[in-house]
Design a protein around this motif. Structure first.
Motif, PDB file in Angstrom:
ATOM      1  N   ILE A 157     -15.549   6.928   8.253  1.00  0.00           N
ATOM      2  CA  ILE A 157     -16.863   6.570   7.464  1.00  0.00           C
ATOM      3  C   ILE A 157     -17.857   7.495   7.447  1.00  0.00           C
ATOM      4  CG2 ILE A 157     -17.688   5.294   6.257  1.00  0.00           C
ATOM      5  CD1 ILE A 157     -14.384   5.242   5.360  1.00  0.00           C
ATOM      6  N   PRO A 158     -18.655   7.545   8.756  1.00  0.00           N
ATOM      7  CA  PRO A 158     -19.564   7.900   8.919  1.00  0.00           C
ATOM      8  C   PRO A 158     -20.079   9.418   9.108  1.00  0.00           C
ATOM      9  CG  PRO A 158     -19.769   5.528  10.334  1.00  0.00           C
ATOM     10  CD  PRO A 158     -18.201   6.145   9.771  1.00  0.00           C
ATOM     11  N   LYS A 159     -18.682   9.882   9.023  1.00  0.00           N
ATOM     12  CA  LYS A 159     -18.650  11.280   9.001  1.00  0.00           C
ATOM     13  C   LYS A 159     -18.490  11.542   7.540  1.00  0.00           C
ATOM     14  CE  LYS A 159     -15.295  11.822  12.534  1.00  0.00           C
ATOM     15  NZ  LYS A 159     -14.032  12.310  13.040  1.00  0.00           N
ATOM     16  N   VAL A 160     -18.747  10.486   6.679  1.00  0.00           N
ATOM     17  CA  VAL A 160     -18.727  11.519   4.752  1.00  0.00           C
ATOM     18  C   VAL A 160     -19.856  10.261   4.759  1.00  0.00           C
ATOM     19  CG1 VAL A 160     -17.392  11.289   2.847  1.00  0.00           C
ATOM     20  CG2 VAL A 160     -16.478  10.572   4.386  1.00  0.00           C
ATOM     21  N   LEU A 161     -20.537   9.052   4.695  1.00  0.00           N
ATOM     22  CA  LEU A 161     -21.191   8.767   4.366  1.00  0.00           C
ATOM     23  C   LEU A 161     -22.834   8.234   5.340  1.00  0.00           C
ATOM     24  CD1 LEU A 161     -19.850   6.304   1.656  1.00  0.00           C
ATOM     25  CD2 LEU A 161     -20.842   8.789   0.821  1.00  0.00           C
ATOM     26  N   ALA A 162     -23.823   9.317   5.185  1.00  0.00           N
ATOM     27  CA  ALA A 162     -24.963   8.618   6.035  1.00  0.00           C
ATOM     28  C   ALA A 162     -25.485   7.574   5.121  1.00  0.00           C
ATOM     29  CB  ALA A 162     -25.816   9.879   5.629  1.00  0.00           C
ATOM     30  N   VAL A 170     -26.841  -0.967  -7.392  1.00  0.00           N
ATOM     31  CA  VAL A 170     -25.501  -2.341  -7.055  1.00  0.00           C
ATOM     32  C   VAL A 170     -23.978  -1.432  -8.211  1.00  0.00           C
ATOM     33  CG1 VAL A 170     -25.029  -4.320  -7.401  1.00  0.00           C
ATOM     34  CG2 VAL A 170     -27.028  -3.813  -6.895  1.00  0.00           C
ATOM     35  N   HIS A 171     -22.638  -1.477  -7.770  1.00  0.00           N
ATOM     36  CA  HIS A 171     -21.680  -1.491  -8.632  1.00  0.00           C
ATOM     37  C   HIS A 171     -21.959  -0.216  -8.494  1.00  0.00           C
ATOM     38  CE1 HIS A 171     -20.944  -5.491  -8.562  1.00  0.00           C
ATOM     39  NE2 HIS A 171     -22.428  -5.826  -9.704  1.00  0.00           N
ATOM     40  N   ASN A 172     -22.656   0.527  -7.221  1.00  0.00           N
ATOM     41  CA  ASN A 172     -22.739   1.903  -8.175  1.00  0.00           C
ATOM     42  C   ASN A 172     -21.000   2.928  -8.164  1.00  0.00           C
ATOM     43  OD1 ASN A 172     -24.660   4.748  -7.770  1.00  0.00           O
ATOM     44  ND2 ASN A 172     -22.637   4.928  -5.827  1.00  0.00           N
ATOM     45  N   ASP A 173     -20.396   3.742  -8.425  1.00  0.00           N
ATOM     46  CA  ASP A 173     -19.572   4.283  -8.246  1.00  0.00           C
ATOM     47  C   ASP A 173     -19.561   5.143  -7.246  1.00  0.00           C
ATOM     48  OD1 ASP A 173     -18.994   4.082 -10.943  1.00  0.00           O
ATOM     49  OD2 ASP A 173     -19.123   6.334 -12.133  1.00  0.00           O
ATOM     50  N   VAL A 178     -20.397  10.034  -2.146  1.00  0.00           N
ATOM     51  CA  VAL A 178     -19.493  10.608  -1.936  1.00  0.00           C
ATOM     52  C   VAL A 178     -20.405  12.288  -2.170  1.00  0.00           C
ATOM     53  CG1 VAL A 178     -17.509  11.803  -1.361  1.00  0.00           C
ATOM     54  CG2 VAL A 178     -17.475   9.359  -1.567  1.00  0.00           C
ATOM     55  N   ARG A 179     -20.676  12.257  -3.316  1.00  0.00           N
ATOM     56  CA  ARG A 179     -21.449  13.466  -3.339  1.00  0.00           C
ATOM     57  C   ARG A 179     -22.492  13.960  -3.500  1.00  0.00           C
ATOM     58  NH1 ARG A 179     -19.229  13.573  -9.859  1.00  0.00           N
ATOM     59  NH2 ARG A 179     -17.656  14.647  -9.993  1.00  0.00           N
ATOM     60  N   HIS A 180     -22.890  12.744  -3.154  1.00  0.00           N
ATOM     61  CA  HIS A 180     -24.320  12.551  -2.180  1.00  0.00           C
ATOM     62  C   HIS A 180     -24.631  12.217  -1.156  1.00  0.00           C
ATOM     63  CE1 HIS A 180     -25.725  12.312  -6.629  1.00  0.00           C
ATOM     64  NE2 HIS A 180     -26.794  13.108  -6.472  1.00  0.00           N
TER      65      HIS A 180
END
Length: 288
Positions: A157-162, A170-173, A178-180
């Motif tokens: 997971i941390p390879k995709v998201l920092a 809250v309740h973000n898509d 992932v895009r950011h």
């Protein structure tokens, strides 16, 4: 471990609001992994409290403040004893019996399909994310124990998201996070759940608290989110991809659901002209 939790949320409104209907999912769960010793919920302005248990087994407190008000304060005081010292302490079901184990659990408890089949913008079909990834999705090795693949997923997971505090709402898509390439604990949990469900493993979202001693340098005390997966022989096992830890007795679960919508600590509606300021949250967690 035994914890005293004091959680206060203050909502201010620039102009009076009225007929304020409020649902709170703040009371820690009571199950095989933890024992609720005591809890108290207070509301200002005062209102009659009603309680019920929702579809997912979460304790819900409901209030209605009809009179005009410019401030709403909720307070939780709870004492909890956590019992899962070692999440690895269980007898795993042999790999060749895993498929039948899951089939039996689903037959006996059809509600588990909610944690297997549910898709939303928070936990979409995994292929909707594939085009945005710059690394390969982890593979589920059916000939191994599920825990092995799930530990690899947690490390992936941390390879995709920092982790960046305040980077998502809250309740973000999930696709937006992932895009950011950045998110907060709810995004980490949603990504874990999305991949685990693609492996046909019942997975659910958990919101609660964790021992402040786990916090990384500069990380603030706040409510936390992680994922749980139904593991043969072990039951619901918690995975915290933010800290790369299995949830043990230093985690306090409050509410579960298919995604963060189901487990929101506070939600409501009111009549008035303004949504108010960002909530001010005061939280202390004391190890007793």
């Amino acid at each position: 471990m035994r914890y005293l939790i004091e959680h206060e949320t203050i909502l201010d409104y620039p102009t009076p609001v009225r007929e304020h209907h409020l649902e709170l999912r703040l009371t820690p769960r009571q199950d095989a992994g933890q024992r609720l010793i005591s809890h108290r919920i207070e509301l200002e302005p005062a209102a009659e409290r009603h309680s019920y248990q929702d579809y997912f087994g979460n304790g819900v407190d409901y209030f209605c403040v009809t009179a005009p008000h410019t401030c709403l304060i909720t307070r939780l005081t709870a004492e909890v004893e956590t019992l899962r010292e070692n999440p690895f302490d269980f007898e795993p079901v042999p790999a060749h019996q895993q498929k039948e184990w899951y089939a039996r659990e689903l037959r006996q408890t059809p509600a588990l399909y909610d944690y297997l089949l549910h898709r939303s913008s928070l936990t979409p079909a995994v292929m909707k994310l594939a085009a945005e990834l710059d690394c390969a999705l982890p593979r589920y090795e059916a000939e191994q124990l599920p825990l092995n693949s799930l530990l690899e997923l947690m490390a992936w997971i941390p390879k995709v998201l920092a982790y960046e505090s305040g980077s998502t709402a809250v309740h973000n898509d999930l696709l937006d996070a992932v895009r950011h390439r950045a998110g907060v604990c709810q995004d980490f949990a949603h990504l874990f759940i999305t991949v685990a469900r693609s492996w046909h493993l019942p997975s659910r979202y958990v919101v609660g608290y964790m021992d402040p001693g786990i916090l990384a340098e500069g990380e603030l005390i706040a409510t936390h989110a992680w994922a749980e997966v139904l593991v043969p022989g072990g039951g619901w096992i918690g995975f915290d991809p933010v800290h790369n830890l299995l949830a043990n007795d230093r985690y306090v679960a409050v509410a579960v659901g298919r995604d963060s919508y189901d487990a929101a600590p506070q939600r409501g509606s009111f009549k008035g002209g303004n949504a108010g300021t960002h909530p001010q949250v005061n939280l202390t967690i004391t190890n007793q």
